[in-house]
Design a protein around this motif. Structure first.
Motif, short mmCIF file in Angstrom:
data_model
loop_
_atom_site.label_atom_id
_atom_site.label_comp_id
_atom_site.label_asym_id
_atom_site.label_seq_id
_atom_site.Cartn_x
_atom_site.Cartn_y
_atom_site.Cartn_z
N LEU A 82 38.36 -86.09 -33.91
CA LEU A 82 38.87 -86.75 -35.10
C LEU A 82 40.32 -86.35 -35.26
O LEU A 82 40.64 -85.17 -35.32
CB LEU A 82 38.07 -86.33 -36.34
N ASP A 83 41.22 -87.33 -35.32
CA ASP A 83 42.64 -87.05 -35.54
C ASP A 83 43.11 -87.90 -36.71
O ASP A 83 43.16 -89.13 -36.62
CB ASP A 83 43.45 -87.36 -34.28
N PRO A 108 37.56 -89.21 -46.82
CA PRO A 108 36.25 -89.76 -47.17
C PRO A 108 35.09 -88.87 -46.72
O PRO A 108 35.05 -88.41 -45.58
CB PRO A 108 36.21 -91.10 -46.46
N THR A 109 34.14 -88.66 -47.63
CA THR A 109 32.96 -87.88 -47.28
C THR A 109 32.02 -88.67 -46.38
O THR A 109 31.14 -88.08 -45.76
CB THR A 109 32.20 -87.44 -48.54
N SER A 110 32.21 -89.98 -46.29
CA SER A 110 31.36 -90.80 -45.42
C SER A 110 31.55 -90.48 -43.95
O SER A 110 30.86 -91.04 -43.10
CB SER A 110 31.64 -92.28 -45.66
N ILE A 111 32.45 -89.57 -43.65
CA ILE A 111 32.66 -89.15 -42.26
C ILE A 111 31.36 -88.59 -41.69
O ILE A 111 31.16 -88.58 -40.48
CB ILE A 111 33.84 -88.15 -42.17
N SER A 131 35.09 -94.51 -49.22
CA SER A 131 33.82 -94.12 -48.60
C SER A 131 32.92 -95.30 -48.26
O SER A 131 31.99 -95.15 -47.49
CB SER A 131 33.07 -93.14 -49.50
N ASN A 132 33.18 -96.48 -48.82
CA ASN A 132 32.37 -97.63 -48.44
C ASN A 132 33.09 -98.55 -47.46
O ASN A 132 32.71 -99.70 -47.29
CB ASN A 132 31.89 -98.39 -49.69
N SER A 133 34.10 -98.05 -46.78
CA SER A 133 34.82 -98.82 -45.77
C SER A 133 33.86 -99.24 -44.65
O SER A 133 32.95 -98.49 -44.27
CB SER A 133 35.95 -97.96 -45.17
N SER A 134 34.08 -100.41 -44.13
CA SER A 134 33.24 -100.91 -43.02
C SER A 134 33.36 -100.01 -41.79
O SER A 134 32.48 -100.02 -40.93
CB SER A 134 33.63 -102.35 -42.67
#
Length: 162
Positions: free
Chosen positions: A144-145, A132-135, A106-109
């Motif tokens: 989104l695929d 990831p919930t950061s979506i 979730s903290n991906s750049s």
């Protein structure tokens, strides 16, 4: 007009055409923070041909290069990256079958690309990462695929509320 004059004029037009810059090319408005986020995202994976089993799979991120020696590289010209022509913001990322192997958290750049409208990460191997919930950081996302990308867990509910 004599032949020598015609040849002289033809040469002038030829050299004038060769020495002028192509004004039809759009300048690059790639934002530094987005270029940096993309490079960090790329560096968080290893390239592994077995991560994308489809014919024609290749590591699109291998064309992504940081600026060196004052020479700007335009992230908008990188393979798989689409930018808005007016603002220069990254609006599309198509890394389908790009031989990416590793985890996304979730903290991906990647989640700093807040203008993203289309994201295709299909047919890579994300090592059973949780979806990831950061979506939710992509309020403009319309496509989104994540198919065949070895994620685990439930699809975040934020995706179904748009």
């Amino acid at each position: 007009m004599r032949l020598s004059q015609c040849l002289f004029l033809l040469l002038i037009f030829f050299f004038k055409g060769c020495n002028t810059t192509n004004t039809s090319l759009e300048p690059c408005y790639c934002h530094d923070e987005e270029s940096s986020a993309l490079l960090q995202f790329m560096q968080s994976f290893t390239i592994n041909a077995s991560a994308s089993g489809l014919v024609g799979a290749y590591p699109k991120v291998s064309s992504w290069k940081p600026a060196q020696g004052g020479n700007n590289t335009c992230c908008c010209a990188w393979d798989g990256v689409e930018c808005d022509e007016e603002t220069g913001h990254v609006i599309g990322l198509n890394l389908r079958s790009s031989c990416l192997y590793g985890s996304i958290n979730s903290n991906s750049s990647l989640f700093r690309l807040s203008h993203l409208q289309r994201l295709n990460l299909a047919n890579n191997h994300f090592n059973y990462s949780q979806n990831p919930t950061s979506i939710r950081n992509f309020p403009r996302l319309t496509l989104l695929d994540l198919s065949a990308s070895v994620f685990s867990g439930r699809v975040p509910s934020e995706l179904s509320q748009n």
